[in-house]
Design a protein around this motif. Structure first.
Motif, mmCIF file in Angstrom:
data_model
loop_
_atom_site.group_PDB
_atom_site.id
_atom_site.type_symbol
_atom_site.label_atom_id
_atom_site.label_comp_id
_atom_site.label_asym_id
_atom_site.label_seq_id
_atom_site.Cartn_x
_atom_site.Cartn_y
_atom_site.Cartn_z
ATOM 1 N N SER A 274 -21.738 3.449 10.599
ATOM 2 C CA SER A 274 -21.218 2.163 10.120
ATOM 3 C C SER A 274 -19.929 1.805 10.845
ATOM 4 C CB SER A 274 -20.960 2.230 8.611
ATOM 5 O OG SER A 274 -19.775 2.976 8.363
ATOM 6 N N ASN A 275 -19.412 0.653 10.501
ATOM 7 C CA ASN A 275 -18.114 0.223 11.030
ATOM 8 C C ASN A 275 -17.091 0.209 9.894
ATOM 9 O OD1 ASN A 275 -16.546 -0.440 13.228
ATOM 10 N ND2 ASN A 275 -16.912 -2.640 13.065
ATOM 11 N N LYS A 276 -17.295 1.155 8.974
ATOM 12 C CA LYS A 276 -16.433 1.260 7.804
ATOM 13 C C LYS A 276 -15.514 2.469 7.971
ATOM 14 C CE LYS A 276 -16.631 1.663 2.740
ATOM 15 N NZ LYS A 276 -17.533 1.699 1.570
ATOM 16 N N PHE A 277 -14.247 2.290 7.611
ATOM 17 C CA PHE A 277 -13.245 3.350 7.763
ATOM 18 C C PHE A 277 -12.615 3.628 6.409
ATOM 19 C CE2 PHE A 277 -13.792 1.403 11.837
ATOM 20 C CZ PHE A 277 -13.719 2.451 12.737
ATOM 21 N N VAL A 278 -12.538 4.930 6.067
ATOM 22 C CA VAL A 278 -11.975 5.297 4.766
ATOM 23 C C VAL A 278 -10.651 6.026 4.976
ATOM 24 C CG1 VAL A 278 -14.222 5.400 3.654
ATOM 25 C CG2 VAL A 278 -13.264 7.473 4.667
ATOM 26 N N ASP B 175 2.315 7.277 9.508
ATOM 27 C CA ASP B 175 0.917 7.599 9.202
ATOM 28 C C ASP B 175 0.188 6.483 8.456
ATOM 29 O OD1 ASP B 175 1.092 10.066 10.482
ATOM 30 O OD2 ASP B 175 1.722 11.092 8.659
ATOM 31 N N ILE B 176 0.762 5.297 8.419
ATOM 32 C CA ILE B 176 0.110 4.137 7.809
ATOM 33 C C ILE B 176 -0.406 3.236 8.926
ATOM 34 C CG2 ILE B 176 0.338 2.155 6.272
ATOM 35 C CD1 ILE B 176 0.647 4.902 4.897
ATOM 36 N N LEU B 177 -1.692 2.930 8.891
ATOM 37 C CA LEU B 177 -2.330 2.134 9.935
ATOM 38 C C LEU B 177 -2.020 0.652 9.784
ATOM 39 C CD1 LEU B 177 -4.468 2.085 12.300
ATOM 40 C CD2 LEU B 177 -6.185 1.662 10.517
ATOM 41 N N ASP B 178 -1.679 0.009 10.914
ATOM 42 C CA ASP B 178 -1.564 -1.446 10.948
ATOM 43 C C ASP B 178 -2.990 -1.977 11.135
ATOM 44 O OD1 ASP B 178 -1.334 -4.124 11.711
ATOM 45 O OD2 ASP B 178 0.576 -3.805 12.729
ATOM 46 N N ILE B 179 -3.610 -2.399 10.055
ATOM 47 C CA ILE B 179 -5.032 -2.746 10.059
ATOM 48 C C ILE B 179 -5.333 -3.898 11.013
ATOM 49 C CG2 ILE B 179 -6.909 -3.680 8.636
ATOM 50 C CD1 ILE B 179 -5.842 -1.955 6.338
ATOM 51 N N ALA C 184 -14.269 -4.463 11.430
ATOM 52 C CA ALA C 184 -14.217 -3.205 10.672
ATOM 53 C C ALA C 184 -13.851 -3.445 9.203
ATOM 54 C CB ALA C 184 -13.208 -2.266 11.308
ATOM 55 N N GLU C 185 -14.405 -2.586 8.322
ATOM 56 C CA GLU C 185 -14.093 -2.635 6.895
ATOM 57 C C GLU C 185 -13.276 -1.384 6.537
ATOM 58 O OE1 GLU C 185 -17.753 -2.859 4.806
ATOM 59 O OE2 GLU C 185 -18.401 -4.713 5.783
ATOM 60 N N PHE C 186 -12.477 -1.485 5.451
ATOM 61 C CA PHE C 186 -11.557 -0.394 5.130
ATOM 62 C C PHE C 186 -11.561 -0.080 3.641
ATOM 63 C CE2 PHE C 186 -10.107 -2.514 8.916
ATOM 64 C CZ PHE C 186 -9.779 -1.476 9.767
ATOM 65 N N GLU C 187 -11.580 1.216 3.327
ATOM 66 C CA GLU C 187 -11.354 1.707 1.969
ATOM 67 C C GLU C 187 -9.920 2.224 1.932
ATOM 68 O OE1 GLU C 187 -13.128 2.335 -0.893
ATOM 69 O OE2 GLU C 187 -15.039 1.420 -0.345
ATOM 70 N N LEU C 188 -9.075 1.634 1.094
ATOM 71 C CA LEU C 188 -7.647 1.928 1.105
ATOM 72 C C LEU C 188 -7.238 2.856 -0.042
ATOM 73 C CD1 LEU C 188 -6.323 -1.702 1.799
ATOM 74 C CD2 LEU C 188 -7.061 0.026 3.470
ATOM 75 N N GLY D 132 -3.330 0.671 -1.722
ATOM 76 C CA GLY D 132 -3.142 -0.571 -0.991
ATOM 77 C C GLY D 132 -2.894 -0.412 0.496
ATOM 78 N N VAL D 133 -2.921 0.830 1.036
ATOM 79 C CA VAL D 133 -2.683 1.045 2.475
ATOM 80 C C VAL D 133 -3.732 2.004 3.030
ATOM 81 C CG1 VAL D 133 -0.200 0.640 2.347
ATOM 82 C CG2 VAL D 133 -1.088 2.973 2.058
ATOM 83 N N TYR D 134 -3.845 2.005 4.359
ATOM 84 C CA TYR D 134 -4.757 2.941 5.016
ATOM 85 C C TYR D 134 -3.930 4.096 5.577
ATOM 86 C CZ TYR D 134 -8.638 4.882 7.623
ATOM 87 O OH TYR D 134 -9.627 5.726 8.074
ATOM 88 N N LYS D 135 -4.152 5.310 5.030
ATOM 89 C CA LYS D 135 -3.407 6.491 5.467
ATOM 90 C C LYS D 135 -4.204 7.244 6.532
ATOM 91 C CE LYS D 135 -1.124 7.051 0.990
ATOM 92 N NZ LYS D 135 -0.902 7.940 -0.181
ATOM 93 N N CYS D 136 -3.541 7.540 7.645
ATOM 94 C CA CYS D 136 -4.180 8.243 8.756
ATOM 95 C C CYS D 136 -3.926 9.747 8.675
ATOM 96 C CB CYS D 136 -3.633 7.742 10.098
ATOM 97 S SG CYS D 136 -3.988 6.017 10.449
ATOM 98 N N GLY D 137 -4.836 10.512 9.240
ATOM 99 C CA GLY D 137 -4.607 11.939 9.419
ATOM 100 C C GLY D 137 -3.839 12.168 10.710
ATOM 101 N N TYR D 138 -3.421 13.416 10.942
ATOM 102 C CA TYR D 138 -2.660 13.695 12.167
ATOM 103 C C TYR D 138 -2.909 15.131 12.626
ATOM 104 C CZ TYR D 138 0.637 16.223 9.192
ATOM 105 O OH TYR D 138 1.197 17.122 8.318
ATOM 106 N N ALA D 139 -2.571 15.391 13.901
ATOM 107 C CA ALA D 139 -2.655 16.737 14.489
ATOM 108 C C ALA D 139 -1.718 16.791 15.685
ATOM 109 C CB ALA D 139 -4.080 17.048 14.913
#
Length: 915
Positions: A632-636, A659-663, A676-680, A683-690
Motif C-alpha cells: 500500500s501507500n499507507k504509512f503508520v 523524529d517528527i516527520l514533516d508530512i 500517501a496516507e498516514f496513521e498518526l 496528532g504527529v507522525y513519529k519516525c524510527g531511527y538508527a
C-alpha cells in the motif's frame, strides 16, 4: 535585542574577508604556530556535517593560539587532481578543470559559512600549473638523486657517476636494485643506454617493470586502496595484476629513518603502530637453497633461521622471476592457470585473506642446505614478490599460513620444539627447547636463532639481513587529470626537463580515454614532445600533490622556489596537524619521505614535517525511517507499526525534526508519495531511527548549510565539539542541537539584558569566571574540546543566577568563548566598546587566588542526623565556631530545652550536636 545570528554571522564573515583579518606574514617579533588541516578533495557533493569536525577543532586551536600572542598560520587549499573529476570528464566531455573549479568554489563557500579563520591568501590547488610546477621540480630532484646508506642520506646522482668513473660500484653502499658489479674501466666501456639502465637501479625516482593493479575499463593503474575483491572501488570494474614499466619512488631507502623518526613526534600510539606495521622491520638471515640438479640457488629471507630443519616445502610468489625457471613441462598448464587466477587479486587482498588456501606445485625441488633433503617448490599467492626475496622456506609446524597450506595439500609437518602438539594447529614457537634440529638440539629458541645465523654465515650459505615490508611506491598513473612528468625520451633513455621549462602543463586532448593502442590519454595530444622527442604519457598519482603542500603554504606566491629559506626557517614545520586516520599508511608516510629527502639536500630545515598529529573521529549518520504497510501507500507511525505488516523505508533526515516527520514535505519529496496516507500518534507522525554511516542511499546526509541557516554556524561549531572527544567516532543527532542553540541565546541575554556595569566584580563572579578559565585553558591544551562546552554552560548558568551585569566578567567570558563561537563573540566584543576584532585581544590568565575558599558550609547534625548547612569563615577557630553554633537560632530550636551532652566540631568537615 534579539539574537539575530544570520545577520551577525554574515556581517562578521564579510568583515574578516574585507579586513583580511587572518592573513599572516613572517613576523620574528612573535612566536610562530602552524595549524594544518588535511588537504580535502573538492567533490561535487560538497560537505556534510561530518566533514567540518576536524576543521572546527583546528580552527578553535588556531583562534586560541592567536589570542595567546602567536603568529598563527592556518591555510587551506585543495587536492584537486584525481580520478573522480576525470571520470566525470569522460562521461560529459567537459574538461575536468571546469568541474574541479565549480567544486572548489562550492567547498570554499561552505567553509567560509562555518567561520573558519583560514588565510585564503595562501590558497593552493594541486591542479594549478603554478603549484604543480613545484611538484615536478621535486620529482626532478628525486630523479637526480641516490641514497648513500653509509651516511644515511640522499646525494646527487652526479656524485655517484664520479664514483663509478673512478672506482666502479664495488665499494658503493647504496639503496639500489643493481645486480651487476663493475670497475671503473668497465663503467667507461658501457654505452650511454647501458649506463643509464644501471643508474635507474640507483635513482630515487626510477623506471622499472613492476606488478600493478590494472583496470582495463578505467584504462589506468589503481592503488591498493582503490581495489576491493578484484574490482575497482569506483565503477566496480575488473582489476588484474599486470607487469608494466612504471615510474617508482625508492621510498624503501628511507625505511629505517621513517621508523626511527616516529620516536621524535607527538602522534598517537595507535597511529605510530600502523606506520610501524606498514614499514615492517624484520631482522633475520638470507639463506640460499640450491635447485635440484643445478648450481642455481633460490635465496629466501627468514627471521627464524632456527626453524630450517622444520622446512618441509618452499613457496614462490606468483610474480617471482623464478616461476618460469622452475616450472616443469608437466606442470606448465596448471601453473599458467593459477597465475591467471591470481592476477585478479590485489596484494592487499592476498595479505588480508588468511582463510583462502590456494597454490600449485612447480614440479621442481630445492635442497635444504643444512640436511641435504629435497624440498618441493610450490607457488602460492600468500607469498608476496616485494617482501624479502619473494620466496619463503615454509615451516608448517610453526606458522599458521604454512600450516593451513600443508594441511590442504597434505604436505609433511615437522615440529622442532620439544613436546609441541601440532596435530590441530601450528605453534608460534617463541620459546622452548629445540628437537629434530641437528646441531641446534637442546638449545632454547633465542639461543638457536643466534647460533643458526652464525652457522649460515660460517658455511657461506647466506648472510644476516634486516628487511622491511615497505615497498617502493608506484608513481605512474595512466590518466589525464594529474601532474605531467617532466620527462622526455631520447633513444629510449629518460631525460629530465630543465627547471626553466617548468611547469610542463597538460595538453589538450580530444578524449580523456586511452588510445586504441592502450596508451594513456596524453598520447592523444597532437604535440606532446620536447624538441621532437616524446614526453612521458603517464601522469603522477594523487599523493604527488599532497606530499609537500604543507611546505608550499609557507611561501605560496614564490614563483622560483617551493619555499624560500627565510619562510622555511620561520615556519619550520607543522605544530598541529588534524585529519583522518585513513591516511596513516599513504599520505602521512609519503609526505614524511618527501620531507626527509628535501631535508637531506638542504632545501628545508626540519627532518620531520608534523610535530603533533590528531586524528578526528567520524560523525556517524542518524538515519530516520517511516513504516510503509506492505502493498500500500499507507504509512503508520513508529508506535503503531507492530499492529501492521510493515517495511522500513529510509526517509530524508532533512524533512524530519526531533523524529517528527514533516508530512507535507514527505509528500513532495518523491512523486510516489504524493497521495500517501498516514496513521498518526498524538496528532504527529513519529519516525524510527538508527545510527549508520552517512550515505546518500540512506538519505541521512545532513548539509551543514542547512544547520547554519536554521541555527547558525556558532551553534553548529559548538554542537560538533559537544558530541564527544575529537578522536572518537560519535553519532549525529540533530535533536540535541536545540540545547546548544538555547545556550547561546542565554549567553546573548546575559550580555544584553540590562546595562552592563563598570564596577569591580564580586568574589562570587570572579570564582565562577576563573573556574571556567582554568577548565577551558586545560581543555585547549589537551584538545578535550567537548568538556569545554559543558564548562561554558555551567559558567553562563551560574552568572545568570548571580544576575551578573559586570562588564569585566562578560569581557573575559566572551574571550574564552570566542575560539568556539567567533561570530557571536565578535558582536559582543563590539557591544563592549572595542573597535578591533576580538582576534587581536589577549586570552585571560587564570588566577588561582579567586578559587581559594574563604568560607565553608558545615553540615550541622543533631544526634548524627544532618539538619542544615551553616556557612562559616575558614578563619574561625574551634572556640569561635562553638560560640556561633550555640547562639544559632536553628540550633536553639533543634535542642529545644534538651540537655547538651556533647558538641563535636571537626574544622572544614562537620558539626555534630549530641543531646
Amino acid at each position: 535585542m534579539s539574537y539575530d545570528f544570520r545577520k551577525i554571522e554574515k556581517e562578521w564573515q564579510n568583515y574578516w574577508k574585507e579586513h583580511k583579518t587572518f592573513e599572516v606574514t613572517e613576523d620574528t617579533s612573535k612566536p610562530k604556530y602552524y595549524v594544518l588541516d588535511m588537504f580535502p578533495y573538492p567533490s561535487g557533493a560538497g560537505l556534510h556535517v561530518g566533514h567540518p569536525l576536524g576543521y572546527i577543532a583546528s580552527d578553535i586551536i588556531t583562534r586560541y593560539k592567536r589570542l595567546c600572542g602567536f603568529n598563527v598560520l592556518h591555510p587551506m587549499g585543495y587536492d584537486s587532481f584525481g580520478l573522480p573529476a576525470e571520470q566525470y570528464a569522460i562521461k560529459t566531455g567537459k574538461h575536468p578543470a571546469l568541474a574541479t573549479e565549480e567544486n572548489v568554489k562550492r567547498y570554499k563557500e561552505q567553509l567560509d559559512n562555518l567561520g573558519l579563520s583560514f588565510d585564503w591568501s595562501r590558497e593552493v590547488k594541486t591542479s594549478d600549473p603554478s603549484y604543480y610546477k613545484h611538484t615536478q621540480w621535486v620529482f626532478l630532484q628525486l630523479f637526480n638523486a641516490w641514497y648513500d646508506t653509509s651516511e644515511e642520506k640522499a646525494k646527487l646522482i652526479t656524485d655517484l657517476k664520479k664514483s663509478f668513473e673512478t672506482e666502479g660500484n664495488k665499494n658503493i653502499r647504496a639503496a639500489h636494485s643493481c645486480e651487476v658489479s663493475f670497475d671503473a674501466e668497465t663503467w667507461k666501456s658501457y654505452t650511454e643506454k647501458e649506463q643509464e639502465d644501471i643508474l635507474q637501479d640507483y635513482r630515487l625516482a626510477y623506471r622499472a617493470e613492476t606488478s600493478v593493479n590494472w583496470c582495463p575499463e578505467l584504462g589506468t593503474v589503481l592503488a591498493n586502496d582503490e581495489v576491493k575483491e578484484g574490482f575497482s572501488v569506483r565503477g566496480s570494474h575488473p582489476v588484474f595484476q599486470k607487469k608494466m614499466m612504471q615510474w617508482c619512488l625508492r621510498v624503501t631507502a628511507y625505511a629505517k629513518r621513517l621508523l626511527d623518526g616516529l620516536e621524535k613526534i607527538d602522534w598517537s600510539d595507535s597511529l605510530k603502530e600502523m606506520q610501524k606495521n606498514w614499514i615492517g622491520k624484520s631482522v633475520g638471515a638470507e639463506i640460499d637453497f640450491k635447485l635440484e640438479n643445478s648450481e642455481e640457488c633460490i635465496r629466501v629471507f627468514t627471521t627464524r633461521a632456527d626453524t630450517i630443519f622444520g622446512a618441509t616445502f618452499m613457496v614462490l610468489a606468483p610474480e617471482s622471476d623464478y616461476v618460469s625457471k622452475v616450472t616443469t613441462k608437466e606442470q606448465k598448464q596448471a601453473v599458467d592457470d593459477y597465475l591467471a587466477a591470481t592476477k585478479k587479486r590485489s596484494e592487499r587482498e592476498r595479505i588480508a585473506d588468511v582463510k583462502k588456501v590456494s597454490g600449485v606445485f612447480s614440479g621442481s625441488y630445492c635442497i635444504n642446505p643444512f640436511n641435504g633433503k629435497k624440498v618441493p617448490l610450490w607457488i602460492a599467492d600468500y607469498v608476496l614478490g616485494g617482501y624479502g626475496t619473494g620466496a619463503i622456506m615454509a615451516v608448517p609446524a610453526h606458522d599458521s599460513r604454512d600450516y593451513a597450506f600443508a594441511k590442504y595439500f597434505d604436505l609433511p609437518i615437522i615440529s622442532i620444539i620439544k613436546d609441541a602438539d601440532v596435530s590441530e594447529q601450528s605453534l608460534d614457537a617463541k620459546s622452548g627447547e629445540l628437537v629434530n634440529s641437528d646441531f641446534l638440539n637442546g638449545l632454547d629458541v633465542k639461543e638457536a636463532i643466534v647460533r643458526a645465523v652464525e652457522e649460515v654465515d660460517k658455511r657461506g650459505l647466506g648472510k644476516k639481513q634486516t628487511n622491511y615490508k615497505l615497498r617502493d611506491a608506484i608513481f605512474s598513473r595512466q590518466r589525464y587529470w594529474g601532474e605531467p612528468f617532466p620527462i622526455y625520451y631520447k633513444n629510449d633513455i629518460a631525460y629530465g626537463l630543465d627547471e626553466k621549462d617548468l611547469p610542463l602543463t597538460l595538453p589538450e586532448v580530444d578524449k580523456y580515454l586511452p588510445t586504441k593502442d592502450g596508451e594513456p590519454p596524453l598520447a592523444r595530444a597532437k604535440t606532446w614532445e620536447k624538441d621532437g622527442y616524446p614526453l612521458e604519457y603517464s601522469t603522477m598519482p594523487g599523493f604527488a600533490g599532497s606530499s609537500a603542500y604543507f611546505l608550499r603554504y609557507m611561501d605560496p606566491n614564490n614563483e622560483n622556489e617551493l619555499v624560500s629559506e627565510k619562510a622555511n626557517e620561520y615556519w619550520k614545520d607543522v605544530d598541529l596537524y588534524v585529519g583522518g586516520v585513513e591516511h596513516a599508511t599513504g599520505h602521512l608516510l609519503y609526505s614524511r619521505f618527501w620531507n626527509m629527502f628535501l631535508y637531506d639536500l638542504g632545501f628545508i630545515c626540519e627532518e620531520e614535517p608534523f610535530k603533533k598529529l590528531v586524528n578526528q573521529g567520524m560523525i556517524q549518520g542518524r538515519s530516520n525511517f517511516v513504516y510503509r504497510v506492505k502493498g500500500s501507500n499507507k504509512f503508520v507511525s513508529l508506535g503503531l507499526k507492530d499492529k501492521f505488516d510493515t517495511m522500513d523505508v529510509h526517509v530524508d533526515v532533512n524533512i524530519v525534526k526531533n523524529d517528527i516527520l514533516d508530512i507535507e514535505a514527505f509528500k513532495n519529496w518523491m512523486p510516489e508519495y504524493k497521495d500517501a496516507e498516514f496513521e498518526l500518534e498524538d496528532g504527529v507522525y513519529k519516525c524510527g531511527y538508527a545510527q549508520e554511516k552517512m550515505s546518500k542511499s540512506k538519505y541521512n546526509v545532513v548539509n551543514p548549510d542547512k544547520i547554519c541557516e536554521e541555527y547558525g554556524a556558532d551553534t553548529l561549531r559548538l554542537y560538533e565539539m559537544f558530541l564527544g572527544p575529537i578522536e572518537q567516532s560519535k553519532p549525529w543527532n540533530t535533536n540535541g542541537i536545540e540545547g546548544v542553540f538555547r545556550f547561546l541565546g542565554k549567553y546573548w541575554k546575559l550580555v544584553n539584558s540590562e546595562t552592563l556595569e563598570e564596577k569591580d566584580p564580586s568574589a562570587e563572579e570572579l570564582k565562577v569566571l576563573h573556574t571556567a578559565i582554568k577548565k577551558i585553558t586545560e581543555d585547549l591544551a589537551s584538545l578535550s574540546l567537548n568538556t569545554s562546552v559543558s564548562a561554558f554552560m555551567i559558567c553562563v548558568n551560574d552568572l545568570t543566577k548571580l544576575k551578573c551585569r559586570n562588564k569585566k566578567i562578560i569581557r573575559d567570558l566572551t574571550l574564552i568563548m570566542s575560539p568556539f563561537t567567533p561570530h557571536i563573540c565578535e558582536e559582543v566584543w563590539k557591544i563592549l566598546g572595542n573597535e578591533k576584532s576580538i582576534s587581536f585581544a589577549d586570552f585571560p590568565k587564570f588566577d588561582e587566588s579567586y578559587l581559594v575558599e574563604s568560607n565553608y558550609s558545615y553540615p550541622v547534625s543533631v544526634n548524627g542526623k544532618m539538619k542544615f548547612l551553616l556557612d562559616l569563615s575558614l578563619d574561625l577557630n574551634k572556640d569561635q565556631i562553638e560560640e556561633i553554633v550555640l547562639k544559632n537560632e536553628k540550633v536553639q530550636q533543634l535542642i529545644d530545652g534538651k540537655d547538651l551532652k556533647k558538641l563535636i566540631i571537626v574544622p572544614k568537615r562537620i558539626i555534630n550536636i549530641v543531646v
